[in-house]
Structures are given as C-alpha cells and as structure tokens.
Design an enzyme around this catalytic site. Structure first.
Site, short mmCIF file in Angstrom:
data_model
loop_
_atom_site.label_atom_id
_atom_site.label_comp_id
_atom_site.label_asym_id
_atom_site.label_seq_id
_atom_site.Cartn_x
_atom_site.Cartn_y
_atom_site.Cartn_z
N HIS A 1 -20.53 -23.33 22.48
CA HIS A 1 -19.93 -23.69 23.43
C HIS A 1 -21.00 -23.47 24.63
O HIS A 1 -21.64 -22.65 24.81
CB HIS A 1 -18.68 -22.97 24.04
CG HIS A 1 -18.07 -23.05 25.14
ND1 HIS A 1 -17.23 -24.27 25.25
CD2 HIS A 1 -18.23 -22.67 26.35
CE1 HIS A 1 -16.88 -24.36 26.33
NE2 HIS A 1 -17.23 -23.54 27.15
N ASP B 1 -11.96 -21.72 22.76
CA ASP B 1 -13.30 -21.16 23.15
C ASP B 1 -13.38 -19.62 23.32
O ASP B 1 -13.70 -18.83 23.85
CB ASP B 1 -13.88 -21.53 24.58
CG ASP B 1 -14.12 -23.04 24.29
OD1 ASP B 1 -14.49 -23.51 23.11
OD2 ASP B 1 -13.86 -23.86 25.22
N ILE C 1 -9.01 -30.31 18.46
CA ILE C 1 -8.56 -28.94 18.37
C ILE C 1 -8.13 -28.58 16.81
O ILE C 1 -7.47 -29.52 16.22
CB ILE C 1 -7.21 -28.62 19.26
CG1 ILE C 1 -7.70 -28.53 20.95
CG2 ILE C 1 -6.59 -27.25 19.18
CD1 ILE C 1 -6.68 -28.68 21.93
N LEU C 2 -8.56 -27.65 16.23
CA LEU C 2 -8.39 -27.34 14.92
C LEU C 2 -6.89 -26.50 14.89
O LEU C 2 -6.53 -25.68 15.51
CB LEU C 2 -9.42 -26.26 14.52
CG LEU C 2 -10.76 -27.03 14.46
CD1 LEU C 2 -11.79 -26.03 14.23
CD2 LEU C 2 -10.95 -28.09 13.32
N GLY D 1 -24.55 -35.47 18.21
CA GLY D 1 -25.16 -34.90 17.10
C GLY D 1 -26.27 -34.03 17.49
O GLY D 1 -27.17 -34.00 16.26
N SER D 2 -26.94 -33.93 18.74
CA SER D 2 -28.09 -33.48 18.82
C SER D 2 -28.42 -32.05 18.18
O SER D 2 -29.25 -31.47 17.58
CB SER D 2 -28.58 -33.37 20.16
OG SER D 2 -27.82 -32.46 21.11
N ASN D 3 -27.23 -31.21 18.03
CA ASN D 3 -27.10 -29.86 17.54
C ASN D 3 -27.26 -30.15 16.04
O ASN D 3 -28.00 -29.38 15.38
CB ASN D 3 -25.85 -29.25 17.88
CG ASN D 3 -26.04 -28.44 19.26
OD1 ASN D 3 -26.88 -27.44 19.37
ND2 ASN D 3 -25.60 -28.82 20.36
N ASN E 1 -18.52 -21.97 16.27
CA ASN E 1 -18.63 -23.21 17.06
C ASN E 1 -19.78 -22.81 18.04
O ASN E 1 -20.10 -21.58 18.39
CB ASN E 1 -17.34 -23.21 18.13
CG ASN E 1 -17.16 -24.50 18.80
OD1 ASN E 1 -17.72 -25.52 18.71
ND2 ASN E 1 -17.01 -24.21 20.39
N GLU F 1 -29.20 -24.48 23.11
CA GLU F 1 -28.25 -24.53 22.26
C GLU F 1 -29.19 -24.91 20.84
O GLU F 1 -29.09 -24.40 19.70
CB GLU F 1 -27.33 -25.72 22.29
CG GLU F 1 -26.42 -25.36 23.55
CD GLU F 1 -25.40 -26.63 23.55
OE1 GLU F 1 -24.95 -27.06 22.65
OE2 GLU F 1 -25.08 -26.91 24.82
C1 GRF Z 1 -22.82 -29.54 23.24
O1 GRF Z 1 -23.16 -29.07 24.41
C2 GRF Z 1 -22.04 -28.37 22.66
O2 GRF Z 1 -22.27 -27.00 23.19
C3 GRF Z 1 -20.72 -28.94 22.96
O3 GRF Z 1 -20.74 -30.33 22.76
C4 GRF Z 1 -22.09 -30.61 22.79
C5 GRF Z 1 -22.38 -31.41 21.70
O4 GRF Z 1 -23.52 -31.96 21.71
N1 GRF Z 1 -19.74 -28.13 22.05
P1 GRF Z 1 -24.52 -32.65 20.57
O5 GRF Z 1 -23.31 -33.76 20.01
O6 GRF Z 1 -24.63 -31.59 19.48
O7 GRF Z 1 -25.60 -33.51 20.85
#
Ligand code: GRF
Length: 228
Positions: free
Chosen positions: A108, A144, A91-92, A15-17, A106, A173
């Site tokens: 990627h 993707d 997969i959705l 969940g860092s994003n 999404n 990201e």
């Molecule tokens: C990220 O590298 C994203 O691009 C990929 O999965 C990873 C998720 O990282 N789809 P986080 O859970 O957001 O840290």
C-alpha cells in the site's frame, strides 16, 4: 519453507511491482500472475517470463460473486505458498481472506495506519505530511488494516506534486516488496498470532536497508535459531 516458496501475484494494472518481484526471484518463484482485468498491462511481464497468467474479468460471469469465486479457485489451482497483491484493485471476500490468513500480503502506498484507501499521495500533500512511504502488510478483512510487515519511508519535499511523490514512493515499493517476499520465503518473517515476527538477522537487514519493521510492541521478535 523447505522447497522453493511459490507465489501467486494478483494485479489489475501497470504491474511495475510485479516486474520487480519477477526480477528479484531468489528464495521464491512466481508460479502465476492472476488478474481481474484482461487488459492489465502487467500481464505482459508474466507472459514474457513464461509464467502462467490467468484472467477473470467481471464481464465473463453473471455476478460479481461468481467472478470472485472463479478467481479464488484459479488461485487455488496454482497451489501457491503465498499470494501477493500488487496493485490488485478488487476487494477480497472475507472467506478468501480467512482461508489465506498469514499467507496473503499487499503493498500500500502510505505509511499505514496513515492514509488507508485511495489517493494517498494527494492526501499526504493536502494533510501536510512531512513523511510518506509504503507498507507491506498481511491482508485481513478490513481495508488496508492488516498487520504491518515492513515499511519504507521518504521525505515529502516542499515542491512535491502528487506525481513526484508517487514516483518517489513507487521506487521504494520496488525495493521493499521483493525484499519482504524473499524474507518470508526464507522463513525470516513469519505470521504468528495475527502479527509479523522477525528473526534477528531480518531485523539487521531491514536496518541496513533503511526499512522499518513494526516496533516491539506491535510485533513479536522471533528468537528461534536462524532457519537458513
Ligand atoms: C502501487 O502504488 C501499489 O502500492 C498500489 O497500487 C500501485 C500498483 O502499481 N497498491 P503497479 O501496478 O505495481 O505498477
């Protein structure tokens, strides 16, 4: 979008994003965090922010299809304007993708269309790529393969390992995804006829930040008056 744009974020892990998306709420509000993994570490970010967190573990349902249907119903129940996958590892289903076309995005970890699928960092090294990065894209029925919205790139250094490269891309990201979501929430990026369209202001900002937008051939550029 006139009222504040609401976003449901789908996660499966760290969940860092998500954390960066929460931090960067300006034009949008995260209304819910939804996971197929009840032990996803990222759920803690949602809980700490007091946001509705919903989990739909596979084990709680008789079939995979039943689990997916419940998860999609959970998303609908939050009535988001946009759905953002951030490390969501399931997969959705096609009907869901169709229902949310143009409102489902999404991130990627590669410069799509290069390196769709898993293990992108190791594959970038194995294939001798000199450049690598990340892509925010609309989700379509393929893997993707949806229309690219924006990319951030970095160099692959001679002594890179998959880990050092992953860390460099992840830091990109964390900048790119919240920026794209704020631009979408402000109507600066739209979905039109299967492609991303951008206002001139958005193109300028992307350029200033070093982000790449699809070329004129791949995307329409939006000549409307600036919506904000
Ligand atoms: C990220 O590298 C994203 O691009 C990929 O999965 C990873 C998720 O990282 N789809 P986080 O859970 O957001 O840290």
């Amino acid at each position: 979008m006139h009222s504040q744009c609401s976003i449901a974020v789908l996660i499966s892990g760290r969940g860092s994003n998500l954390a960066c998306i929460l931090e960067a709420q300006e034009a949008y509000t995260v209304c819910s965090v939804i996971s197929n993994k009840p032990d996803a570490a990222g759920l803690e970010f949602g809980k700490a922010a007091g946001i509705r967190c919903l989990t739909f573990p596979r084990e709680a349902f008789p079939t995979l299809d039943a689990q997916k249907s419940a998860l999609y119903q959970g998303i609908r129940s939050c009535t988001p304007d946009l759905v953002a996958c951030a490390g969501f590892m399931q997969i959705l289903r096609g009907d869901f993708v169709q229902e949310w076309q143009g409102r489902l995005v999404n991130i990627h970890p590669s410069l799509l269309p290069a390196l769709a699928g898993l293990d992108t960092h190791q594959r970038a090294l194995d294939q001798g790529h000199r450049e690598h990065g990340c892509t925010v894209h609309f989700v379509d029925a393929g893997v993707d393969s949806g229309a690219v919205i924006a990319q951030a790139r970095c160099r692959v250094e001679p002594n890179d390992t998959a880990e050092t490269l992953a860390a460099r891309v992840l830091s990109l990201e964390h900048l790119l995804y919240p920026w794209v979501l704020n631009q979408m929430a402000r109507g600066q990026i739209r979905f039109d006829n299967g492609k991303a369209t951008f206002t001139a202001r958005c193109c300028r900002e992307a350029h200033e930040r070093g982000f790449l937008l699809p070329t004129i051939d791949g995307a329409k550029h939006d000549d409307r008056e600036d919506p904000t």
